[in-house]
Design a protein around this motif. Sequence first.
Motif, PDB file in Angstrom:
ATOM      1  N   VAL A 298     -63.817  -8.934 -14.779  1.00  0.00           N
ATOM      2  CA  VAL A 298     -64.449  -8.918 -13.456  1.00  0.00           C
ATOM      3  C   VAL A 298     -63.739  -7.875 -12.598  1.00  0.00           C
ATOM      4  O   VAL A 298     -62.505  -7.836 -12.543  1.00  0.00           O
ATOM      5  N   LEU A 299     -64.520  -7.026 -11.951  1.00  0.00           N
ATOM      6  CA  LEU A 299     -63.955  -5.988 -11.092  1.00  0.00           C
ATOM      7  C   LEU A 299     -64.256  -6.320  -9.638  1.00  0.00           C
ATOM      8  O   LEU A 299     -65.414  -6.502  -9.258  1.00  0.00           O
ATOM      9  N   LYS A 300     -63.213  -6.425  -8.830  1.00  0.00           N
ATOM     10  CA  LYS A 300     -63.367  -6.652  -7.400  1.00  0.00           C
ATOM     11  C   LYS A 300     -63.024  -5.358  -6.669  1.00  0.00           C
ATOM     12  O   LYS A 300     -61.978  -4.755  -6.912  1.00  0.00           O
ATOM     13  N   LEU A 301     -63.929  -4.941  -5.780  1.00  0.00           N
ATOM     14  CA  LEU A 301     -63.721  -3.708  -5.040  1.00  0.00           C
ATOM     15  C   LEU A 301     -63.697  -3.980  -3.539  1.00  0.00           C
ATOM     16  O   LEU A 301     -64.482  -4.787  -3.038  1.00  0.00           O
ATOM     17  N   SER A 302     -62.816  -3.303  -2.846  1.00  0.00           N
ATOM     18  CA  SER A 302     -62.832  -3.291  -1.380  1.00  0.00           C
ATOM     19  C   SER A 302     -63.562  -2.011  -0.966  1.00  0.00           C
ATOM     20  O   SER A 302     -63.181  -0.914  -1.380  1.00  0.00           O
ATOM     21  N   ILE A 303     -64.608  -2.176  -0.161  1.00  0.00           N
ATOM     22  CA  ILE A 303     -65.517  -1.075   0.149  1.00  0.00           C
ATOM     23  C   ILE A 303     -65.595  -0.898   1.660  1.00  0.00           C
ATOM     24  O   ILE A 303     -65.625  -1.879   2.413  1.00  0.00           O
ATOM     25  N   LYS A 304     -65.656   0.342   2.098  1.00  0.00           N
ATOM     26  CA  LYS A 304     -65.796   0.624   3.525  1.00  0.00           C
ATOM     27  C   LYS A 304     -67.209   1.120   3.799  1.00  0.00           C
ATOM     28  O   LYS A 304     -67.705   2.028   3.135  1.00  0.00           O
ATOM     29  N   SER A 305     -67.867   0.478   4.770  1.00  0.00           N
ATOM     30  CA  SER A 305     -69.215   0.890   5.140  1.00  0.00           C
ATOM     31  C   SER A 305     -69.185   2.193   5.924  1.00  0.00           C
ATOM     32  O   SER A 305     -68.108   2.684   6.310  1.00  0.00           O
ATOM     33  N   GLN A 306     -70.392   2.746   6.192  1.00  0.00           N
ATOM     34  CA  GLN A 306     -70.456   4.004   6.964  1.00  0.00           C
ATOM     35  C   GLN A 306     -69.850   3.859   8.356  1.00  0.00           C
ATOM     36  O   GLN A 306     -69.327   4.815   8.916  1.00  0.00           O
ATOM     37  N   ASN A 307     -69.906   2.635   8.912  1.00  0.00           N
ATOM     38  CA  ASN A 307     -69.327   2.394  10.243  1.00  0.00           C
ATOM     39  C   ASN A 307     -67.871   1.930  10.183  1.00  0.00           C
ATOM     40  O   ASN A 307     -67.309   1.497  11.185  1.00  0.00           O
ATOM     41  N   GLY A 308     -67.287   1.966   8.980  1.00  0.00           N
ATOM     42  CA  GLY A 308     -65.874   1.643   8.847  1.00  0.00           C
ATOM     43  C   GLY A 308     -65.558   0.177   8.654  1.00  0.00           C
ATOM     44  O   GLY A 308     -64.391  -0.216   8.666  1.00  0.00           O
ATOM     45  N   LYS A 309     -66.606  -0.666   8.448  1.00  0.00           N
ATOM     46  CA  LYS A 309     -66.377  -2.096   8.258  1.00  0.00           C
ATOM     47  C   LYS A 309     -66.041  -2.373   6.789  1.00  0.00           C
ATOM     48  O   LYS A 309     -66.626  -1.768   5.886  1.00  0.00           O
ATOM     49  N   ALA A 310     -65.125  -3.296   6.524  1.00  0.00           N
ATOM     50  CA  ALA A 310     -64.697  -3.604   5.157  1.00  0.00           C
ATOM     51  C   ALA A 310     -65.572  -4.692   4.539  1.00  0.00           C
ATOM     52  O   ALA A 310     -65.888  -5.693   5.188  1.00  0.00           O
ATOM     53  N   PHE A 311     -65.971  -4.483   3.282  1.00  0.00           N
ATOM     54  CA  PHE A 311     -66.746  -5.456   2.517  1.00  0.00           C
ATOM     55  C   PHE A 311     -66.106  -5.625   1.148  1.00  0.00           C
ATOM     56  O   PHE A 311     -65.518  -4.687   0.598  1.00  0.00           O
ATOM     57  N   ASN A 312     -66.246  -6.835   0.600  1.00  0.00           N
ATOM     58  CA  ASN A 312     -65.838  -7.069  -0.783  1.00  0.00           C
ATOM     59  C   ASN A 312     -67.047  -6.901  -1.688  1.00  0.00           C
ATOM     60  O   ASN A 312     -68.148  -7.355  -1.371  1.00  0.00           O
ATOM     61  N   GLY A 313     -66.826  -6.251  -2.837  1.00  0.00           N
ATOM     62  CA  GLY A 313     -67.861  -6.134  -3.855  1.00  0.00           C
ATOM     63  C   GLY A 313     -67.352  -6.701  -5.155  1.00  0.00           C
ATOM     64  O   GLY A 313     -66.157  -6.579  -5.474  1.00  0.00           O
ATOM     65  N   ILE A 314     -68.222  -7.344  -5.922  1.00  0.00           N
ATOM     66  CA  ILE A 314     -67.827  -7.930  -7.203  1.00  0.00           C
ATOM     67  C   ILE A 314     -68.753  -7.385  -8.283  1.00  0.00           C
ATOM     68  O   ILE A 314     -69.964  -7.297  -8.084  1.00  0.00           O
ATOM     69  N   TYR A 315     -68.174  -6.965  -9.413  1.00  0.00           N
ATOM     70  CA  TYR A 315     -68.949  -6.350 -10.499  1.00  0.00           C
ATOM     71  C   TYR A 315     -68.604  -7.049 -11.805  1.00  0.00           C
ATOM     72  O   TYR A 315     -67.434  -7.130 -12.193  1.00  0.00           O
ATOM     73  N   PHE A 316     -69.663  -7.570 -12.489  1.00  0.00           N
ATOM     74  CA  PHE A 316     -69.461  -8.305 -13.743  1.00  0.00           C
ATOM     75  C   PHE A 316     -69.878  -7.482 -14.951  1.00  0.00           C
ATOM     76  O   PHE A 316     -70.051  -8.014 -16.045  1.00  0.00           O
ATOM     77  N   GLY A 317     -70.061  -6.196 -14.758  1.00  0.00           N
ATOM     78  CA  GLY A 317     -70.561  -5.343 -15.833  1.00  0.00           C
ATOM     79  C   GLY A 317     -69.458  -4.710 -16.672  1.00  0.00           C
ATOM     80  O   GLY A 317     -68.371  -5.260 -16.845  1.00  0.00           O
ATOM     81  N   ASP A 318     -69.761  -3.519 -17.161  1.00  0.00           N
ATOM     82  CA  ASP A 318     -68.891  -2.800 -18.097  1.00  0.00           C
ATOM     83  C   ASP A 318     -67.784  -2.067 -17.314  1.00  0.00           C
ATOM     84  O   ASP A 318     -68.022  -1.004 -16.739  1.00  0.00           O
ATOM     85  N   ILE A 319     -66.574  -2.631 -17.302  1.00  0.00           N
ATOM     86  CA  ILE A 319     -65.474  -2.039 -16.538  1.00  0.00           C
ATOM     87  C   ILE A 319     -65.023  -0.714 -17.166  1.00  0.00           C
ATOM     88  O   ILE A 319     -64.653   0.222 -16.460  1.00  0.00           O
ATOM     89  N   GLU A 320     -65.079  -0.631 -18.502  1.00  0.00           N
ATOM     90  CA  GLU A 320     -64.715   0.629 -19.160  1.00  0.00           C
ATOM     91  C   GLU A 320     -65.647   1.749 -18.718  1.00  0.00           C
ATOM     92  O   GLU A 320     -65.210   2.892 -18.500  1.00  0.00           O
ATOM     93  N   LYS A 321     -66.919   1.433 -18.586  1.00  0.00           N
ATOM     94  CA  LYS A 321     -67.892   2.430 -18.116  1.00  0.00           C
ATOM     95  C   LYS A 321     -67.565   2.842 -16.678  1.00  0.00           C
ATOM     96  O   LYS A 321     -67.636   4.035 -16.328  1.00  0.00           O
ATOM     97  N   PHE A 322     -67.207   1.863 -15.848  1.00  0.00           N
ATOM     98  CA  PHE A 322     -66.826   2.163 -14.466  1.00  0.00           C
ATOM     99  C   PHE A 322     -65.636   3.124 -14.434  1.00  0.00           C
ATOM    100  O   PHE A 322     -65.652   4.140 -13.720  1.00  0.00           O
ATOM    101  N   GLU A 323     -64.623   2.814 -15.208  1.00  0.00           N
ATOM    102  CA  GLU A 323     -63.418   3.648 -15.217  1.00  0.00           C
ATOM    103  C   GLU A 323     -63.719   5.049 -15.741  1.00  0.00           C
ATOM    104  O   GLU A 323     -63.221   6.051 -15.200  1.00  0.00           O
ATOM    105  N   ALA A 324     -64.545   5.132 -16.782  1.00  0.00           N
ATOM    106  CA  ALA A 324     -64.901   6.441 -17.340  1.00  0.00           C
ATOM    107  C   ALA A 324     -65.675   7.272 -16.321  1.00  0.00           C
ATOM    108  O   ALA A 324     -65.494   8.495 -16.234  1.00  0.00           O
ATOM    109  N   THR A 325     -66.521   6.610 -15.532  1.00  0.00           N
ATOM    110  CA  THR A 325     -67.282   7.313 -14.500  1.00  0.00           C
ATOM    111  C   THR A 325     -66.360   7.899 -13.440  1.00  0.00           C
ATOM    112  O   THR A 325     -66.509   9.060 -13.030  1.00  0.00           O
ATOM    113  N   ILE A 326     -65.394   7.115 -12.996  1.00  0.00           N
ATOM    114  CA  ILE A 326     -64.448   7.574 -11.972  1.00  0.00           C
ATOM    115  C   ILE A 326     -63.621   8.755 -12.503  1.00  0.00           C
ATOM    116  O   ILE A 326     -63.447   9.778 -11.833  1.00  0.00           O
ATOM    117  N   ILE A 327     -63.133   8.594 -13.746  1.00  0.00           N
ATOM    118  CA  ILE A 327     -62.285   9.648 -14.326  1.00  0.00           C
ATOM    119  C   ILE A 327     -63.056  10.950 -14.491  1.00  0.00           C
ATOM    120  O   ILE A 327     -62.548  12.039 -14.195  1.00  0.00           O
TER     121      ILE A 327
END
Length: 587
Positions: free
Chosen positions: A512-541
């Motif tokens: 499970v990947l938990k992300l802290s995300i900032k909106s366009q207006n600077g507000k903080a939101f939590n995001g949760i992702y239950f998918g392919d974490i390896e794919k996420f990491e490969a995308t970022i890299i």
Amino acid sequence: MEKWFIKNKKANYKELASKYGVSEFIMKLIVNRDIIGGKAIRTFIKPELENFHNSYDMKDIKRATDILKDKIKENKKIRIIGDYDVDGVISVYILYRSLKECNANVDYDIPDRIKDGYGININIMKKAKEEGVDTIITCDNGIAAIDTIEYGKMLGLTIIVTDHHDIPFVEKEDGKIEYISSVADAIINPKQQDCNYEFKNLCGAGVAFKLIESLFNQMNIEKIKCYNLIEFVAIATVCDVVDLIGENRIFVKNGIDMINKTSNIGLKALMKETGIEGKKVSTYHLGFVIGPSINASGRLDNAKRGVRLLLSNTEEEASILAKELFLLNEERKDMTKMGVERAIEIVKTTKIKKQKVFVIYIEDVHESLAGIIAGRIREKYNVPTIIITNSYEGAKGSGRSIEGYNMFLELLKCKSLFYKFGGHPMAAGLSLDINNIETLREELNKNTTLKDKDLIPKVTVDMPLPLDYINHELIYEIESLEPFGKGNTKPLFANKNLKIIKGDILGKKQNVLKLSIKSQNGKAFNGIYFGDIEKFEATIISKYKKSELENLYKGVPNNVYLDFIFYPSINEYNGYSNIQIVIESFR
């Protein structure tokens, strides 16, 4: 790589919202689901029991109830023949329990998936006649049993068919379709051409319910006893994956409320055994916990065990049966996992990986699991997939398709290779000589018109939704559209170019990947992702380099920005609640 699309259905949302007393936001989501027309919209917004259609509008339902009244009065022996899946088990339970309520002389039988195959057959007819049965009622099967029913009538049996599957047809020389019908005494199926029933998409248990609604009415049994069956129809409706609109929405919306306070001993025992006792039951629990447990008996044993569970009279009996079903389902999960892993290995190590239609032969996989495995492979690769195994009667296969590939019509082109086959655009079943498997693979791939672009997964969102627009009230509005499922999918939204502040990998399995995300207006939101974490990491890299991924996990300044497709939710923990987005996809 995915293609993202935004639904863009035209309507006067302001006028419709005012007319039906909802916000324009909600009305757009309703129209996006092709729910149009006054009655359909009203029923969707208020899925109340009073909005059920008149059961007597269904062809042959009056004839069937008249027959059953006479048979009950004469104490004739009635036998119910169901299917071995969840819908079939629930349909048998509904008919059996209800006919017992009418003091009928009734029993039931369900074919063995491996030995008997799907639906009623000649051996079942012979056995019924030998055992003094006068009347047979099919449920969730029978509409296509033309020859079998003719044989049953020759034996002198009275036969009532209740079914919801497509009406069989023959294609004439001029290309026109001619629908065919059996000689049963009554055929109840809303999909019949000359049936005036307004809602055509009931599951088998829904059709059985409508028959009982009519029978109870004729026999002056109070309506509440019929409505008490709705919780069971809800399970079958979700598990048979019919559209959750119209009457199906009424069944599921009200049925879930009933399940959460059920008095059925067997259902309570199964909920306890599967670990959902005390939890708020949703369509997820019906489709992925309760349903598969009932289904497992039909896959690996005999589906009558599921009926017996629901009919249990004592907690001890129910507990034993619930445990047996739970263990069968755990065994089914393990067998499925091994089958999926084997299929992936075959794809990766053979020429199949370059083909646009996967035909995968796994000799020792259980034939009842072929369809599940085909579905998992289709989901992973977005390629039409047929899994074939060596079965009780030779090679048998089950296929699952993608949008844009009509599997039934493509198999029709290869019909000379099969002993038998059937299905519809998105799924099919077949049996063939083992020596024809390679030929089938070659023919399907030679004939296919699929292009590379057709195999790119497509994700459709309801509308763009900036995170700053999300609040508790909006989420409660969205939740008013529940229950979600086929035909009423969970709304998805998109927001571009969001800054990622920090990432954490959670869970016992680190999946499970938990992300802290900032909106366009600077507000903080939590995001949760239950998918392919390896794919996420490969995308970022690949986009931002490995150092940026490391900074993201450390929570130190980084330059990572992503687009998200998400569903907004409220996360409740230890008495606190906060808004969280459930991330479905990213780029």
